[in-house]
Design an enzyme around this catalytic site. Sequence first.
Site, PDB file in Angstrom:
ATOM      1  CG  HIS A  30     -61.542  68.703 -52.591  1.00 11.98           C
ATOM      2  ND1 HIS A  30     -62.734  69.606 -52.393  1.00 11.98           N
ATOM      3  CD2 HIS A  30     -61.017  68.687 -51.247  1.00 11.98           C
ATOM      4  CE1 HIS A  30     -62.268  70.306 -51.483  1.00 11.98           C
ATOM      5  NE2 HIS A  30     -61.509  69.780 -50.636  1.00 11.98           N
ATOM      6  CG  ASP A  64     -34.427  71.817 -27.243  1.00 12.66           C
ATOM      7  OD1 ASP A  64     -35.482  71.147 -27.127  1.00 12.66           O
ATOM      8  OD2 ASP A  64     -33.194  71.413 -27.390  1.00 12.66           O
ATOM      9  CE  LYS A  82     -67.874  76.053 -50.352  1.00 14.25           C
ATOM     10  NZ  LYS A  82     -67.601  75.437 -49.054  1.00 14.25           N
TER      11      LYS A  82
END
Length: 288
Positions: free
Chosen positions: A128, A35, A190
């Site tokens: 970032h 499962d 960008k």
Amino acid sequence: MRVILPMPGNEKLARALALDAGAELGVVEARRFPDDEAYVRVLSDVRGKDVDVVCTLARPDPQFLSLVFVANTIRELGARTITLVAPYLAYMRQDKRFKDGEAVTSVHFARLLSSAFDRLITVDPHLHRRNSLDEIYSIPTNVAHAAPLLADWIKANVENALVVGPDGESEQWVSAVADRAGAAHVVLSKRRFGDRNVEIKVPDLTGMRGRQPVLVDDIVSSGRTMIEAGRLVEAQGFQSAYCLVVHALLAEDSYAALTAHFARVVSTDTVPHASNAISVVGLLNEGR
Ligand code: R5P
């Protein structure tokens, strides 16, 4: 005594790490019940040992529970320390609630890993808006940097290179790669409009003509950034570019698109892939 224990799919890198460090290579048995529940069994003796679990997190969701089960089992079996060696660290992009109700998954993921491991070693995490992993990880983190390896690859394989960074964020990194490689460099700008939609602007490169463009980036995922940047650079009168990347995530059919476009596609082995040509083994063992 150090044991290096690969999660499934990480055997090649783990073997190289163990060989390089003179450490024992451990074994984990992992399978699925019918499962789809995970079954894991640690087959190595870890009592009193420092255990490095090697698991790149390029596609983290299907393997995450097994990874935590292995870490918990090693702890129960009496390991002295448990380090996660994740050459690619996932869930760094969503570091802010951009829209109401969004999950800040970089924080959640960091919390989950910090609760299972004593230490984390990784290569060039995509920071970032964070300055350091320590802002979100409560365990000690060691970050290795692949820039010197990329630079040395360029130096050994490309004559008269123009190193191209696709976005402003990469300026410092790209200039370091170019300096060490003895190459020229340029950084593009960008804007991202969606997962597969970027707009790139390229300055006038007339003065660089005749050089071999080498596009470098930390991550290639959809490949859109590299392909668009390569197309625009070549449109200014350059020969077919090289694509050089640290983490070859290469989602869906992006590798086919990249190989159709670029003269060469080269990556480090932080994520196992046919494009791997630069080894981070020494880097990871130094970071240890
Ligand atoms: C973004 O800031 C990164 O440095 C890469 O440019 C980005 O992850 C590449 O994504 P994609 O291949 O999907 O354009």
